[in-house]
Scaffold this active site. Structure first.
Site, PDB file in Angstrom:
ATOM      1  CG  ASP A  56      -1.693   1.281   1.397  1.00 18.83           C
ATOM      2  OD1 ASP A  56      -2.633   1.475   0.608  1.00 18.83           O
ATOM      3  OD2 ASP A  56      -1.381   2.084   2.297  1.00 18.83           O
ATOM      4  CE1 TYR A  61       0.596   7.765   3.257  1.00 16.54           C
ATOM      5  CE2 TYR A  61       1.083   5.577   2.413  1.00 16.54           C
ATOM      6  CZ  TYR A  61       0.246   6.440   3.083  1.00 16.54           C
ATOM      7  OH  TYR A  61      -0.945   5.972   3.595  1.00 16.54           O
ATOM      8  CB  SER A 162      -8.595   5.949   2.113  1.00 19.43           C
ATOM      9  OG  SER A 162      -7.943   5.866   3.353  1.00 19.43           O
ATOM     10  CG  ASN A 163      -9.324   7.899   6.063  1.00 21.29           C
ATOM     11  OD1 ASN A 163      -9.194   7.247   7.092  1.00 21.29           O
ATOM     12  ND2 ASN A 163      -8.300   8.185   5.267  1.00 21.29           N
ATOM     13  CD  GLN A 184      -5.450   2.149   3.832  1.00 25.57           C
ATOM     14  OE1 GLN A 184      -4.671   3.033   4.199  1.00 25.57           O
ATOM     15  NE2 GLN A 184      -5.187   1.360   2.811  1.00 25.57           N
ATOM     16  CB  THR A 288       6.592  -1.018  10.833  1.00 23.74           C
ATOM     17  OG1 THR A 288       7.854  -0.917  11.492  1.00 23.74           O
ATOM     18  CG2 THR A 288       6.459  -2.416  10.236  1.00 23.74           C
ATOM     19  NE  ARG A 293       5.706  -2.733  16.053  1.00 23.82           N
ATOM     20  CZ  ARG A 293       4.805  -1.748  16.046  1.00 23.82           C
ATOM     21  NH1 ARG A 293       4.920  -0.766  15.192  1.00 23.82           N
ATOM     22  NH2 ARG A 293       3.815  -1.754  16.904  1.00 23.82           N
TER      23      ARG A 293
END
Length: 325
Positions: A56, A61, A162-163, A184, A288, A293
């Site tokens: 994604d 970003y 999304s949202n 999302q 992340t 992780r």
């Protein structure tokens, strides 16, 4: 066992998604470094090693660098493109110090954004495009025109949001021929209003819950994949310092660790398993840059299957800080 909505549509059967917001260095326009690439490659390899095949992105970003560094990985591994599902988002325009940060669902911006996404990723198409956050100036017919252009050109295969609320999705879907396939939303043990909305019907304490009614039900009825961003709550229950945490957070973190010990797994697997236990087939987006992780999430699917109803409600109760009514 019923199938995940994206699997039903033949798009992806990956139960987890790797969210690429964490890779690509810092939130600035500085050039990518060798270290940025090393970190990104390790995280992506970790995701692939535990069976994650969906990735994604969003055009904003790291100011586009998340897509650029991923594009470099694809360039070095050209065989990888056919093995994965690429999803990205557009519709947010960041402030440049003069113009305000704003949302933009205009046809020209959506089409232009996708061209930028494809260029940074170094691919000919993406599998899913999401509209990042609702634009108050949205005109569904114009969005539909943009989607038609992109689909006809072979640049995007599926579309989602999304949202968005159920009513916003219905409003948009009325103009769009193909089904919207994803919504999302922020969901985690630390963000449970998507559950509280349902159990607080006809109760005074439900008045202050601000999670638009009907999203979960609408998405399930229409086979819209619900993806959860922030599913690990920034490590709140799996390693983050608890010095200044509330009693509810401390007690939830302790419960998560106890369950992880009893089941010989990781706190991350318990936290994600709790989300994935929900019958909506929630698909967590792990955001992340830490390979370690990512690997800690490997057992999440199994834990979702093993988790009892009692364990699920115990985690929910602890995270709320008081019992369910």
């Amino acid at each position: 066992m019923k199938a995940m909505p994206l699997a039903k549509r033949g798009i992806s059967d990956s139960r987890l998604v790797f969210g690429c917001m964490g890779i690509g260095g810092n939130w600035n326009h500085d050039p990518l470094t060798k270290e940025d690439y090393i970190i990104a490659e390790a995280a992506v390899e970790a995701a692939l090693s535990i069976g994650i095949t969906m990735f994604d992105h969003a055009d904003i970003y790291k100011m586009g660098k998340s897509e650029s560094v991923f594009g470099q990985i694809l360039k070095n591994r050209p065989d990888l493109r056919d093995q994965i599902v690429l999803q990205s988002k557009c519709g947010i325009r960041l402030t440049d110090g003069v113009l305000a940060q704003r949302y933009d669902f205009s046809k020209s911006h959506i089409v232009g954004s996708v061209d930028g996404i494809l260029e940074r990723l170094g691919v000919e198409h993406i599998d899913v495009l999401l509209l990042h956050r609702p634009d108050p100036l949205m005109e569904p017919d114009e969005v539909a025109e943009a989607f038609n252009v992109l689909r006809s050109a072979g640049k995007v295969r599926h579309f989602g949001v999304s949202n968005m609320t159920a009513s916003q999705i219905r409003f948009l879907q009325r103009s769009i021929a193909e089904p919207l396939v994803v919504n999302q939303l922020e969901m985690s043990l630390a963000r449970t209003d998507w559950l509280d909305q349902g159990i607080l019907v006809n109760r005074k304490e439900g008045v202050g819950v601000n999670f638009a009614d009907g999203i979960m039900e609408h998405c399930q009825m229409e086979d819209i994949q619900i993806q959860a961003w922030g599913p690990l709550a920034q490590g709140k229950y799996s390693g983050q310092s608890l010095d200044d945490a509330s009693d509810a957070v401390k007690e939830t973190a302790a419960l998560v660790q106890r369950l992880a010990n009893e089941k010989e797994t990781t706190p991350e697997a318990i936290i994600l398993g709790w989300l994935m236990k929900h019958p909506a087939y929630i698909q967590p987006v792990i955001g992340t840059s830490s390979a370690a992780r990512v690997l800690a999430c490997q057992d999440a699917v199994r834990q979702s299957e093993l988790m009892s109803r009692e364990e699920w409600y115990l985690l929910y109760e602890k995270s709320r800080g008081h019992r369910v009514p």
